[in-house]
Design an enzyme around this catalytic site. Structure first.
Site, PDB file in Angstrom:
ATOM      1  N   VAL A  64       7.592 -33.294  21.784  1.00  0.00           N
ATOM      2  CA  VAL A  64       7.392 -34.212  22.911  1.00  0.00           C
ATOM      3  C   VAL A  64       6.297 -35.231  22.602  1.00  0.00           C
ATOM      4  CG1 VAL A  64       6.655 -34.328  25.325  1.00  0.00           C
ATOM      5  CG2 VAL A  64       8.202 -32.507  24.583  1.00  0.00           C
ATOM      6  N   ALA A  70      -4.897 -34.716  20.036  1.00  0.00           N
ATOM      7  CA  ALA A  70      -5.332 -33.352  19.713  1.00  0.00           C
ATOM      8  C   ALA A  70      -4.165 -32.554  19.158  1.00  0.00           C
ATOM      9  CB  ALA A  70      -5.885 -32.670  20.959  1.00  0.00           C
ATOM     10  N   LYS A 107      10.298 -23.358  36.279  1.00  0.00           N
ATOM     11  CA  LYS A 107      10.761 -24.604  36.904  1.00  0.00           C
ATOM     12  C   LYS A 107      11.207 -24.354  38.347  1.00  0.00           C
ATOM     13  CE  LYS A 107      12.304 -26.393  32.459  1.00  0.00           C
ATOM     14  NZ  LYS A 107      13.446 -26.418  31.542  1.00  0.00           N
ATOM     15  N   GLU A 153       6.332 -34.606  36.263  1.00  0.00           N
ATOM     16  CA  GLU A 153       7.784 -34.847  36.303  1.00  0.00           C
ATOM     17  C   GLU A 153       8.481 -34.235  35.090  1.00  0.00           C
ATOM     18  OE1 GLU A 153      10.910 -35.410  37.826  1.00  0.00           O
ATOM     19  OE2 GLU A 153       9.746 -36.929  38.880  1.00  0.00           O
TER      20      GLU A 153
HETATM   21  N1  LIG Z   1      10.624 -29.684  23.665  1.00  0.00           N
HETATM   22  C1  LIG Z   1      11.207 -29.998  24.816  1.00  0.00           C
HETATM   23  O1  LIG Z   1      12.388 -30.365  24.881  1.00  0.00           O
HETATM   24  C2  LIG Z   1      10.425 -29.954  26.096  1.00  0.00           C
HETATM   25  C3  LIG Z   1      11.013 -30.421  27.292  1.00  0.00           C
HETATM   26  C4  LIG Z   1      10.275 -30.421  28.474  1.00  0.00           C
HETATM   27  C5  LIG Z   1       8.979 -29.933  28.472  1.00  0.00           C
HETATM   28  N2  LIG Z   1       8.453 -29.455  27.312  1.00  0.00           N
HETATM   29  C6  LIG Z   1       7.069 -28.956  27.365  1.00  0.00           C
HETATM   30  O2  LIG Z   1       6.257 -29.846  26.613  1.00  0.00           O
HETATM   31  C7  LIG Z   1       5.176 -29.115  26.018  1.00  0.00           C
HETATM   32  C8  LIG Z   1       5.191 -29.370  24.514  1.00  0.00           C
HETATM   33  O3  LIG Z   1       6.430 -28.939  23.977  1.00  0.00           O
HETATM   34  P1  LIG Z   1       6.852 -29.274  22.478  1.00  0.00           P
HETATM   35  O4  LIG Z   1       8.272 -28.861  22.373  1.00  0.00           O
HETATM   36  O5  LIG Z   1       6.475 -30.659  22.130  1.00  0.00           O
HETATM   37  O6  LIG Z   1       5.922 -28.241  21.677  1.00  0.00           O
HETATM   38  P2  LIG Z   1       5.588 -28.268  20.099  1.00  0.00           P
HETATM   39  O7  LIG Z   1       6.611 -29.024  19.360  1.00  0.00           O
HETATM   40  O8  LIG Z   1       5.316 -26.867  19.721  1.00  0.00           O
HETATM   41  O9  LIG Z   1       4.216 -29.103  20.026  1.00  0.00           O
HETATM   42  C9  LIG Z   1       2.998 -28.597  20.489  1.00  0.00           C
HETATM   43  C10 LIG Z   1       1.900 -29.495  19.978  1.00  0.00           C
HETATM   44  O10 LIG Z   1       0.646 -29.045  20.509  1.00  0.00           O
HETATM   45  C11 LIG Z   1      -0.280 -28.867  19.467  1.00  0.00           C
HETATM   46  N3  LIG Z   1      -1.175 -27.765  19.810  1.00  0.00           N
HETATM   47  C12 LIG Z   1      -0.811 -26.486  20.065  1.00  0.00           C
HETATM   48  N4  LIG Z   1      -1.922 -25.751  20.348  1.00  0.00           N
HETATM   49  C13 LIG Z   1      -2.959 -26.607  20.273  1.00  0.00           C
HETATM   50  C14 LIG Z   1      -4.371 -26.448  20.449  1.00  0.00           C
HETATM   51  N5  LIG Z   1      -4.922 -25.262  20.768  1.00  0.00           N
HETATM   52  N6  LIG Z   1      -5.169 -27.522  20.288  1.00  0.00           N
HETATM   53  C15 LIG Z   1      -4.632 -28.725  19.965  1.00  0.00           C
HETATM   54  N7  LIG Z   1      -3.308 -28.939  19.806  1.00  0.00           N
HETATM   55  C16 LIG Z   1      -2.482 -27.887  19.943  1.00  0.00           C
HETATM   56  C17 LIG Z   1       0.545 -28.569  18.227  1.00  0.00           C
HETATM   57  O11 LIG Z   1      -0.196 -28.920  17.059  1.00  0.00           O
HETATM   58  P3  LIG Z   1       0.347 -28.548  15.571  1.00  0.00           P
HETATM   59  O12 LIG Z   1       1.651 -29.276  15.425  1.00  0.00           O
HETATM   60  O13 LIG Z   1      -0.683 -29.079  14.654  1.00  0.00           O
HETATM   61  O14 LIG Z   1       0.508 -27.084  15.562  1.00  0.00           O
HETATM   62  C18 LIG Z   1       1.746 -29.484  18.457  1.00  0.00           C
HETATM   63  O15 LIG Z   1       1.468 -30.783  17.994  1.00  0.00           O
HETATM   64  C19 LIG Z   1       5.401 -27.655  26.405  1.00  0.00           C
HETATM   65  O16 LIG Z   1       4.656 -27.361  27.549  1.00  0.00           O
HETATM   66  C20 LIG Z   1       6.883 -27.597  26.746  1.00  0.00           C
HETATM   67  O17 LIG Z   1       7.197 -26.594  27.667  1.00  0.00           O
HETATM   68  C21 LIG Z   1       9.130 -29.471  26.132  1.00  0.00           C
END
Ligand SMILES: NC(=O)c1ccc[n+]([C@@H]2O[C@H](COP(=O)([O-])OP(=O)(O)OC[C@H]3O[C@@H](n4cnc5c(N)ncnc54)[C@H](OP(=O)(O)O)[C@@H]3O)[C@@H](O)[C@H]2O)c1
Length: 335
Positions: free
Chosen positions: A23, A52, A212, A136
């Site tokens: 995201v 971050a 949700k 949202e």
């Molecule tokens: N993916 C979807 O389709 C989707 C849809 C709706 C909502 N969401 C929500 O959006 C959020 C992110 O999802 P995502 O799929 O993008 O997750 P993701 O791909 O796992 O990305 C998480 C990011 O956060 C960073 N991170 C994790 N722990 C951290 C910490 N302690 N300090 C600093 N940075 C940290 C990670 O860094 P590193 O990469 O360096 O590990 C990574 O860049 C979640 O809450 C998810 O539920 C996701």
């Protein structure tokens, strides 16, 4: 017309982006690549003040000067105007987001686990800091759902909702139904396409759907839902035999979240939120919601039946919802 006068230099809005994963990367890309277009439309220049991440070496596309592994310091830095949280999880997301809100910074988050688990606390933090708090993107990806419930339908009386709220589960169930694909192969495809959560057990066990549903129920029925009290059953026990037998009866299995307003307006009657795989007739409006698409039916006293459908997961649809919230908080806070 832009919200800021264009004869003066654009006001610069500094955004702290927490997380640069599926995201966060899309959000960062839009803010940097569409900078001029967004400035022309809004009259403000949005720029990234910092990003971050967990491990900086995984993010070579981000200038090193912007990267930090300390989301707390970034979110509460004096020059930061808005915080976008896309890290996921509760720690450090909860202390970081609540501190940012209490210090007067608007926060936009995609993190349903966070919003569902700390609903009251985060709204109190936002009230204490007079900060705008938007989520949202936390429910049903790109589908505008939180804003319609908070604004457009706020004068109506919602009686119930029924929804498909998890793109990963719907993708898997659709692949099992249409392609006769085994569960594991369909799950792997959903992971490869970026639909699944980092911890996909949250998807397939129904936990993400329950988060949700808790948010939607809180908004729909003006209440605080005890997230821990929601019983949820995921799709891990749905077999290809179940899918075929539903198909033979003219049904399709979907992971359905539903909630009904209690018949008596009594604070002691808890809301019943149900999350479970359900066989619905092929003629049901939600039966046609396939793949990673989400769909929700809302029944309201004045509006009648509303059906909202769209991409419920993935980096770009989620970024769309985040950017919408970003410009709303900028307009509310800085215009
Ligand atoms: N993916 C979807 O389709 C989707 C849809 C709706 C909502 N969401 C929500 O959006 C959020 C992110 O999802 P995502 O799929 O993008 O997750 P993701 O791909 O796992 O990305 C998480 C990011 O956060 C960073 N991170 C994790 N722990 C951290 C910490 N302690 N300090 C600093 N940075 C940290 C990670 O860094 P590193 O990469 O360096 O590990 C990574 O860049 C979640 O809450 C998810 O539920 C996701």
């Amino acid at each position: 017309m832009p919200w800021f006068t264009t004869d003066s230099p654009s006001r610069v809005i500094n955004v702290a982006l927490l997380g640069n994963g599926t995201v966060g990367k899309e959000v960062a890309q839009c803010i940097t690549e569409r900078h001029e277009e967004l400035r022309a439309r809004s009259g403000v220049a949005v720029q990234l003040a910092g990003v971050a991440v967990g491990e900086p070496s995984r993010h070579p596309e981000v200038p090193r000067s912007l990267l930090t592994t300390d989301p707390y310091s970034l979110a509460t830095r004096a020059d930061v105007d808005v915080v976008i949280e896309a890290m996921g999880g509760l720690d450090p997301a909860y202390p970081v987001v609540s501190s940012a809100l209490e210090s007067g910074r608007p926060v936009v988050t995609a993190n349903k686990e966070l919003v569902a688990s700390y609903w009251s606390q985060l709204h109190k933090s936002a009230a204490a800091g007079h900060s705008d708090f938007r989520y949202e993107a936390a429910v049903a990806g790109a589908i505008p759902l939180v804003t319609p419930l908070r604004q457009s339908l706020s004068g109506d009386r919602i009686s119930n909702f029924t929804g498909i709220l998890n793109g990963t589960c719907n993708y898997i169930l659709t692949a099992m139904d249409i392609h006769d694909q085994p569960f594991d192969a369909a799950l792997q495809e959903a992971i490869d396409l970026g639909y699944a959560e980092a911890d996909y057990a949250r998807d397939v066990k129904g936990i993400d759907t329950a988060d949700k549903a808790a948010i939607l129920a809180s908004l729909s029925f003006d209440t605080v839902v005890d997230r821990a009290a929601i019983n949820c059953e995921g799709i891990t026990n749905v077999s290809i035999t179940d899918i075929r037998s539903a198909r033979d009866r003219g049904h399709v299995i979907k992971l359905i979240a539903s909630c009904q307003r209690p018949t008596h307006d009594d604070d002691n009657v808890p809301l019943e939120i149900d999350v479970r795989p359900t066989a619905i007739p092929r003629s049901h409006p939600l039966a046609t919601v396939s793949g990673a698409t989400n769909g929700i039916e809302i029944e309201a006293a004045l509006a009648g039946n509303l059906l909202l459908c769209g991409p419920g997961a993935g980096g770009q649809p989620t970024a769309s919802a985040i950017l919408g919230d970003l410009f709303t908080v900028i307009r509310n806070t800085y215009a």
